[in-house]
Design a protein around this motif. Sequence first.
Motif, PDB file in Angstrom:
ATOM      1  N   CYS A   1      -0.626   7.039   2.907  1.00 28.80           N
ATOM      2  CA  CYS A   1      -1.505   5.980   2.414  1.00 28.80           C
ATOM      3  C   CYS A   1      -2.965   6.349   2.631  1.00 28.80           C
ATOM      4  O   CYS A   1      -3.326   7.002   3.604  1.00 28.80           O
ATOM      5  CB  CYS A   1      -1.214   4.660   3.139  1.00 28.80           C
ATOM      6  N   LEU A   2      -3.809   5.850   1.738  1.00 27.17           N
ATOM      7  CA  LEU A   2      -5.255   5.931   1.880  1.00 27.17           C
ATOM      8  C   LEU A   2      -5.818   4.516   2.020  1.00 27.17           C
ATOM      9  O   LEU A   2      -5.178   3.538   1.603  1.00 27.17           O
ATOM     10  CB  LEU A   2      -5.873   6.611   0.655  1.00 27.17           C
ATOM     11  N   PRO A   3      -7.016   4.381   2.566  1.00 24.53           N
ATOM     12  CA  PRO A   3      -7.653   3.051   2.576  1.00 24.53           C
ATOM     13  C   PRO A   3      -7.806   2.469   1.173  1.00 24.53           C
ATOM     14  O   PRO A   3      -7.797   1.251   0.998  1.00 24.53           O
ATOM     15  CB  PRO A   3      -9.019   3.327   3.222  1.00 24.53           C
ATOM     16  N   ASP A   4      -7.926   3.340   0.164  1.00 24.02           N
ATOM     17  CA  ASP A   4      -8.032   2.860  -1.215  1.00 24.02           C
ATOM     18  C   ASP A   4      -6.801   2.063  -1.623  1.00 24.02           C
ATOM     19  O   ASP A   4      -6.901   1.098  -2.403  1.00 24.02           O
ATOM     20  CB  ASP A   4      -8.206   4.047  -2.171  1.00 24.02           C
ATOM     21  N   ASP A   5      -5.628   2.453  -1.136  1.00 23.49           N
ATOM     22  CA  ASP A   5      -4.408   1.716  -1.460  1.00 23.49           C
ATOM     23  C   ASP A   5      -4.470   0.297  -0.910  1.00 23.49           C
ATOM     24  O   ASP A   5      -4.042  -0.659  -1.579  1.00 23.49           O
ATOM     25  CB  ASP A   5      -3.183   2.442  -0.889  1.00 23.49           C
ATOM     26  N   VAL A   6      -4.999   0.147   0.297  1.00 27.44           N
ATOM     27  CA  VAL A   6      -5.135  -1.179   0.902  1.00 27.44           C
ATOM     28  C   VAL A   6      -6.167  -2.001   0.145  1.00 27.44           C
ATOM     29  O   VAL A   6      -5.950  -3.178  -0.172  1.00 27.44           O
ATOM     30  CB  VAL A   6      -5.521  -1.044   2.391  1.00 27.44           C
ATOM     31  N   GLN A   7      -7.304  -1.383  -0.186  1.00 20.80           N
ATOM     32  CA  GLN A   7      -8.372  -2.089  -0.893  1.00 20.80           C
ATOM     33  C   GLN A   7      -7.900  -2.602  -2.247  1.00 20.80           C
ATOM     34  O   GLN A   7      -8.187  -3.735  -2.628  1.00 20.80           O
ATOM     35  CB  GLN A   7      -9.574  -1.172  -1.085  1.00 20.80           C
ATOM     36  N   ALA A   8      -7.186  -1.758  -2.975  1.00 20.95           N
ATOM     37  CA  ALA A   8      -6.790  -2.109  -4.338  1.00 20.95           C
ATOM     38  C   ALA A   8      -5.832  -3.289  -4.382  1.00 20.95           C
ATOM     39  O   ALA A   8      -5.765  -3.993  -5.397  1.00 20.95           O
ATOM     40  CB  ALA A   8      -6.154  -0.893  -5.014  1.00 20.95           C
ATOM     41  N   LEU A   9      -5.091  -3.534  -3.293  1.00 19.76           N
ATOM     42  CA  LEU A   9      -4.067  -4.573  -3.307  1.00 19.76           C
ATOM     43  C   LEU A   9      -4.436  -5.800  -2.481  1.00 19.76           C
ATOM     44  O   LEU A   9      -3.698  -6.787  -2.490  1.00 19.76           O
ATOM     45  CB  LEU A   9      -2.750  -3.992  -2.775  1.00 19.76           C
ATOM     46  N   ALA A  10      -5.559  -5.771  -1.784  1.00 20.02           N
ATOM     47  CA  ALA A  10      -5.894  -6.854  -0.856  1.00 20.02           C
ATOM     48  C   ALA A  10      -6.011  -8.197  -1.563  1.00 20.02           C
ATOM     49  O   ALA A  10      -5.502  -9.212  -1.074  1.00 20.02           O
ATOM     50  CB  ALA A  10      -7.188  -6.522  -0.114  1.00 20.02           C
ATOM     51  N   VAL A  11      -6.662  -8.245  -2.711  1.00 22.48           N
ATOM     52  CA  VAL A  11      -6.850  -9.524  -3.408  1.00 22.48           C
ATOM     53  C   VAL A  11      -5.509 -10.082  -3.879  1.00 22.48           C
ATOM     54  O   VAL A  11      -5.199 -11.263  -3.686  1.00 22.48           O
ATOM     55  CB  VAL A  11      -7.817  -9.353  -4.590  1.00 22.48           C
TER      56      VAL A  11
ATOM     57  N   ALA B   1       0.829  -1.199   0.000  1.00 15.22           N
ATOM     58  CA  ALA B   1       0.000   0.000   0.000  1.00 15.22           C
ATOM     59  C   ALA B   1       0.870   1.260   0.000  1.00 15.22           C
ATOM     60  O   ALA B   1       0.551   2.253  -0.667  1.00 15.22           O
ATOM     61  CB  ALA B   1      -0.934  -0.008   1.206  1.00 15.22           C
ATOM     62  N   LYS B   2       1.969   1.234   0.732  1.00 20.77           N
ATOM     63  CA  LYS B   2       2.886   2.373   0.741  1.00 20.77           C
ATOM     64  C   LYS B   2       3.515   2.575  -0.635  1.00 20.77           C
ATOM     65  O   LYS B   2       3.664   3.712  -1.104  1.00 20.77           O
ATOM     66  CB  LYS B   2       3.964   2.165   1.806  1.00 20.77           C
ATOM     67  N   ALA B   3       3.886   1.476  -1.294  1.00 19.07           N
ATOM     68  CA  ALA B   3       4.455   1.593  -2.632  1.00 19.07           C
ATOM     69  C   ALA B   3       3.425   2.130  -3.622  1.00 19.07           C
ATOM     70  O   ALA B   3       3.746   2.938  -4.492  1.00 19.07           O
ATOM     71  CB  ALA B   3       4.974   0.231  -3.096  1.00 19.07           C
ATOM     72  N   SER B   4       2.184   1.686  -3.489  1.00 19.81           N
ATOM     73  CA  SER B   4       1.125   2.178  -4.367  1.00 19.81           C
ATOM     74  C   SER B   4       0.906   3.675  -4.169  1.00 19.81           C
ATOM     75  O   SER B   4       0.706   4.427  -5.130  1.00 19.81           O
ATOM     76  CB  SER B   4      -0.170   1.414  -4.090  1.00 19.81           C
ATOM     77  N   ALA B   5       0.956   4.122  -2.918  1.00 21.85           N
ATOM     78  CA  ALA B   5       0.812   5.552  -2.643  1.00 21.85           C
ATOM     79  C   ALA B   5       1.959   6.344  -3.270  1.00 21.85           C
ATOM     80  O   ALA B   5       1.745   7.420  -3.854  1.00 21.85           O
ATOM     81  CB  ALA B   5       0.752   5.792  -1.132  1.00 21.85           C
ATOM     82  N   ALA B   6       3.179   5.828  -3.158  1.00 20.65           N
ATOM     83  CA  ALA B   6       4.332   6.518  -3.738  1.00 20.65           C
ATOM     84  C   ALA B   6       4.219   6.597  -5.252  1.00 20.65           C
ATOM     85  O   ALA B   6       4.548   7.626  -5.862  1.00 20.65           O
ATOM     86  CB  ALA B   6       5.622   5.815  -3.335  1.00 20.65           C
ATOM     87  N   LEU B   7       3.745   5.523  -5.897  1.00 23.99           N
ATOM     88  CA  LEU B   7       3.570   5.550  -7.343  1.00 23.99           C
ATOM     89  C   LEU B   7       2.514   6.555  -7.763  1.00 23.99           C
ATOM     90  O   LEU B   7       2.540   7.055  -8.894  1.00 23.99           O
ATOM     91  CB  LEU B   7       3.178   4.155  -7.845  1.00 23.99           C
ATOM     92  N   SER B   8       1.586   6.851  -6.866  1.00 25.32           N
ATOM     93  CA  SER B   8       0.557   7.856  -7.144  1.00 25.32           C
ATOM     94  C   SER B   8       1.015   9.262  -6.775  1.00 25.32           C
ATOM     95  O   SER B   8       0.226  10.204  -6.865  1.00 25.32           O
ATOM     96  CB  SER B   8      -0.728   7.508  -6.379  1.00 25.32           C
ATOM     97  N   GLY B   9       2.262   9.400  -6.317  1.00 24.10           N
ATOM     98  CA  GLY B   9       2.797  10.708  -5.979  1.00 24.10           C
ATOM     99  C   GLY B   9       2.415  11.195  -4.600  1.00 24.10           C
ATOM    100  O   GLY B   9       2.557  12.391  -4.303  1.00 24.10           O
ATOM    101  N   ARG B  10       1.966  10.294  -3.723  1.00 24.15           N
ATOM    102  CA  ARG B  10       1.582  10.682  -2.367  1.00 24.15           C
ATOM    103  C   ARG B  10       2.593  10.140  -1.368  1.00 24.15           C
ATOM    104  O   ARG B  10       3.141   9.047  -1.569  1.00 24.15           O
ATOM    105  CB  ARG B  10       0.193  10.129  -2.028  1.00 24.15           C
ATOM    106  N   ASP B  11       2.814  10.889  -0.281  1.00 27.51           N
ATOM    107  CA  ASP B  11       3.683  10.405   0.788  1.00 27.51           C
ATOM    108  C   ASP B  11       2.858   9.946   1.986  1.00 27.51           C
ATOM    109  O   ASP B  11       3.336   9.927   3.104  1.00 27.51           O
ATOM    110  CB  ASP B  11       4.708  11.460   1.197  1.00 27.51           C
TER     111      ASP B  11
END
Length: 350
Positions: free
Chosen positions: A275-285, A263-273
């Motif tokens: 995390c959002l719950p969306d980052d966790v949701q998108a990678l859970a599966v 989730a932290k890596a996904s946030a960084a790729l989106s240009g954010r420092d």
Amino acid sequence: MTTYDDRASLTDLTSTAERVRRSMESVIEGKPEVVRLTLTVLLAEGHLLIEDVPGVGKTMLAKALARSVDCSVRRIQFTPDLLPSDITGVSIYDQQRREFEFKPGAIFAQVVIGDEINRASPKTQSALLESMEERQVTIDGHSYELPDPFMVVATQNPVEMEGTYPLPEAQRDRFMARVSIGYPSAEAELRMLDVHGGLSPLDDLQPVAHAHDIVKLIDAVRAVHVAEAVRGYAVQIVGATRNHPDLRLGASPRATLHLLRAAKASAALSGRDYCLPDDVQALAVAVLAHRLLPTAQAQLNRRGAEQIVREILARTPVPTAGGAGPAPAHPYPAAGPAYGAPQQPGARRP
């Protein structure tokens, strides 16, 4: 400690990830979500399991990543006669110097491609356990560090099971995420015929980033802030797998760590420092499903692990920034307007 003045440097570093993404997508047609997940796992210091039918580009995806980054690459073709020493290395006695000399195996590379990993014996598969978890190899009582960055990209065919050894749960748990490429759309397949009809696009693929650039990106991912509410959300999702009636084996604490790091890596790729719950949701599966074992009754009812994880996501309350929306099952501390995002320049994260 990292200050919020580092946001500009994070933006600069994500441009490197964008170059790698474009390079990989020039080879893998019509699968941007698969390419993004591969980059996410790389920046989260994880390992990727690519599981799909033959001919959809499993090995090509791994090679595209390896050739897009200027780092050492080794490919291991897993076969039933492959020995553990072929992977880790072996100590050979030097008669001139009268001492043992260690000869590194194929695992001593920054990107290791394990093709058809389930065709090797369990003894050979287990040779990867220490290297994937501790990033080192121990031979004859001596430990040898693996290079940085280090990533194992393994492929396996879930359809043809003759002459294969299914990966044990302990090894599947070492992989941060599992991805299935799937068949391309008609438009993507037409473009593939134009691009791949002559020479392989891998032949012209040139590195667009160096290994030290990836190390900097990994450092930036480590500095991404995760608020208490988002951490609690990840723990709730993983904990629900351990009590689900359709699962006889839930996700491990390692899965929680992997989910948070991804989730932290996904946030960084989106240009954010942060995390959002969306980052966790998108990678859970992708992060959890391959670690779960459905019960026999669930399998009879054709309920797979992916479906169960999606049901857990639908039932788990999502933490909100300002207190609006559904209340979570357990109260979370206030996280600020963006789940613990910086409130003012110069503020420090935990």
